[in-house]
Design a protein around this motif. Sequence first.
Motif, PDB file in Angstrom:
ATOM      1  N   MET A   1      -0.284  11.636   3.624  1.00  0.00           N
ATOM      2  CA  MET A   1      -0.682  10.588   2.693  1.00  0.00           C
ATOM      3  C   MET A   1      -1.020  11.219   1.351  1.00  0.00           C
ATOM      4  O   MET A   1      -1.887  12.082   1.263  1.00  0.00           O
ATOM      5  N   ASN A   2      -0.319  10.793   0.275  1.00  0.00           N
ATOM      6  CA  ASN A   2      -0.583  11.376  -1.033  1.00  0.00           C
ATOM      7  C   ASN A   2      -1.766  10.699  -1.708  1.00  0.00           C
ATOM      8  O   ASN A   2      -2.297   9.686  -1.236  1.00  0.00           O
ATOM      9  N   ARG A   3      -2.161  11.258  -2.843  1.00  0.00           N
ATOM     10  CA  ARG A   3      -3.365  10.777  -3.529  1.00  0.00           C
ATOM     11  C   ARG A   3      -3.202   9.342  -4.009  1.00  0.00           C
ATOM     12  O   ARG A   3      -4.137   8.543  -3.936  1.00  0.00           O
ATOM     13  N   SER A   4      -2.019   9.005  -4.502  1.00  0.00           N
ATOM     14  CA  SER A   4      -1.776   7.648  -4.988  1.00  0.00           C
ATOM     15  C   SER A   4      -1.900   6.628  -3.867  1.00  0.00           C
ATOM     16  O   SER A   4      -2.529   5.572  -4.031  1.00  0.00           O
ATOM     17  N   GLN A   5      -1.323   6.941  -2.709  1.00  0.00           N
ATOM     18  CA  GLN A   5      -1.396   6.031  -1.576  1.00  0.00           C
ATOM     19  C   GLN A   5      -2.833   5.874  -1.104  1.00  0.00           C
ATOM     20  O   GLN A   5      -3.280   4.752  -0.795  1.00  0.00           O
ATOM     21  N   LEU A   6      -3.585   6.964  -1.061  1.00  0.00           N
ATOM     22  CA  LEU A   6      -4.978   6.902  -0.646  1.00  0.00           C
ATOM     23  C   LEU A   6      -5.793   6.040  -1.609  1.00  0.00           C
ATOM     24  O   LEU A   6      -6.655   5.258  -1.186  1.00  0.00           O
ATOM     25  N   SER A   7      -5.519   6.175  -2.906  1.00  0.00           N
ATOM     26  CA  SER A   7      -6.237   5.373  -3.899  1.00  0.00           C
ATOM     27  C   SER A   7      -5.980   3.889  -3.696  1.00  0.00           C
ATOM     28  O   SER A   7      -6.904   3.064  -3.800  1.00  0.00           O
ATOM     29  N   ILE A   8      -4.739   3.535  -3.410  1.00  0.00           N
ATOM     30  CA  ILE A   8      -4.403   2.129  -3.182  1.00  0.00           C
ATOM     31  C   ILE A   8      -5.079   1.610  -1.919  1.00  0.00           C
ATOM     32  O   ILE A   8      -5.598   0.486  -1.879  1.00  0.00           O
ATOM     33  N   ILE A   9      -5.108   2.425  -0.874  1.00  0.00           N
ATOM     34  CA  ILE A   9      -5.757   2.020   0.373  1.00  0.00           C
ATOM     35  C   ILE A   9      -7.247   1.788   0.155  1.00  0.00           C
ATOM     36  O   ILE A   9      -7.814   0.779   0.612  1.00  0.00           O
ATOM     37  N   VAL A  10      -7.902   2.704  -0.545  1.00  0.00           N
ATOM     38  CA  VAL A  10      -9.336   2.555  -0.807  1.00  0.00           C
ATOM     39  C   VAL A  10      -9.607   1.307  -1.652  1.00  0.00           C
ATOM     40  O   VAL A  10     -10.528   0.529  -1.375  1.00  0.00           O
ATOM     41  N   ALA A  11      -8.780   1.101  -2.674  1.00  0.00           N
ATOM     42  CA  ALA A  11      -8.968  -0.059  -3.545  1.00  0.00           C
ATOM     43  C   ALA A  11      -8.763  -1.362  -2.788  1.00  0.00           C
ATOM     44  O   ALA A  11      -9.614  -2.277  -2.839  1.00  0.00           O
ATOM     45  N   ARG A 132       0.982   2.754   7.980  1.00  0.00           N
ATOM     46  CA  ARG A 132      -0.230   3.551   7.819  1.00  0.00           C
ATOM     47  C   ARG A 132      -1.162   2.924   6.796  1.00  0.00           C
ATOM     48  O   ARG A 132      -2.387   2.896   6.990  1.00  0.00           O
ATOM     49  N   SER A 133      -0.609   2.399   5.712  1.00  0.00           N
ATOM     50  CA  SER A 133      -1.432   1.779   4.681  1.00  0.00           C
ATOM     51  C   SER A 133      -2.076   0.492   5.188  1.00  0.00           C
ATOM     52  O   SER A 133      -3.238   0.198   4.873  1.00  0.00           O
ATOM     53  N   ILE A 134      -1.330  -0.294   5.957  1.00  0.00           N
ATOM     54  CA  ILE A 134      -1.886  -1.513   6.544  1.00  0.00           C
ATOM     55  C   ILE A 134      -3.066  -1.173   7.443  1.00  0.00           C
ATOM     56  O   ILE A 134      -4.122  -1.805   7.396  1.00  0.00           O
TER      57      ILE A 134
END
Length: 392
Positions: A1-11, A132-134
């Motif tokens: 999981m890259n930083r951009s994807q993690l940021s979107i998940i947290v948001a 994974r994001s879901i």
Amino acid sequence: MNRSQLSIIVALGTTQTLAWASSYYIPAILADPIARDLGVSSTWVFSAFSAALVLSALIGPRVGRQIDLVGGRSVLSMSNLVLAAGLVLLGFTTSISLLVVAWLLLGVGMGAGLYDAAFAALGRIYGEAARRSITGITLFAGFASTVGWPLSAWGLETIGWRNTCFAWAAAHILIGLPLNWWMLPAVTGAKAALATAVKPHIPIDRTMIVLAFVFAAAWTVTGAMAAHLPRLMEAAGATATQAVFAGALMGPAQVAGRIFEASFLSRYHPLVSTKLACITHPIGAAILGLAGGGAASVFAIFHGAGNGILTIARGTLPLAIFGPENYGYRLGIIGAPARMAQAAAPLLFGLLIEAMGARVLIVSSALSIAALLALFLLRKMPPRTKPQTECE
């Protein structure tokens, strides 16, 4: 999981927690004080809430189609504005008519801002890799009741129910709106996509019908337990303290189920997760029936864990079967019966509890088992990566 994807998940996880806590979960705390202040029965509040859920179901396909075209940024940001407006109007409510209008406005916000919309947004961004994001955003929002109920109760005791509504509205403007707008990526060519869009025809085939039935049956149980779990545990013989403690375990159990899905079940087809999610409620009910009210916490853990996995499956199973094309629109169609069933469940199960007491768990378990059996019909159907579409 890259930083951009993690940021979107947290948001998105944060904004989903806020959206659920300030809409779906507030009647449990605020319905009685609102009713007392207006001089009406709390049934009016729950009836308006049910109407809001029905409205959210009706607009679901349109919301999903919009996200398919332009992405989730504008739609989810709009939902924050609508939810804030509904909460402000609810805070100013002085009559039944205003109460109904406020909840209908909240219904529009829920239709555009809860899980189905967030799942569609992730499907638009990541396509078939969205699982994974879901799972990630549901790990956050699994604590919506754990966070929302205490905050609403604290607000009720300290500033009153009206100011509590205003505070939730402010949170949407100050927290939810900036996160959805700034953290979700804009879609290139969105205006052109809208201008040239042709509404797809989604065949209502056997797979669609089976999935709609599965999630409607399962979400009937979810809606009923969310509204009546403490009362039902007391009917089964639990003390008031045991019943409240069982309710408090729901959030952590949901998150535990989602962690299990992310760490272990993610290596399997989502059909496996969905089947497991359907069987946990009957297992918990059987233990409660055999052991009595003292097993209320065990029931809550089984039900909560299954519900946590089921929430993920609602987004991942249609994606795995049909692929990402028209995913949001298809999700809205499949989810509409589930939302309507969820709207009717609190009232229907309230009447059943009056007549049957704790034996109503036989009904809820039968619904879960029916959903499980229906899932076996999907084994004979080959997965499709793309839906069949045609212009109307």
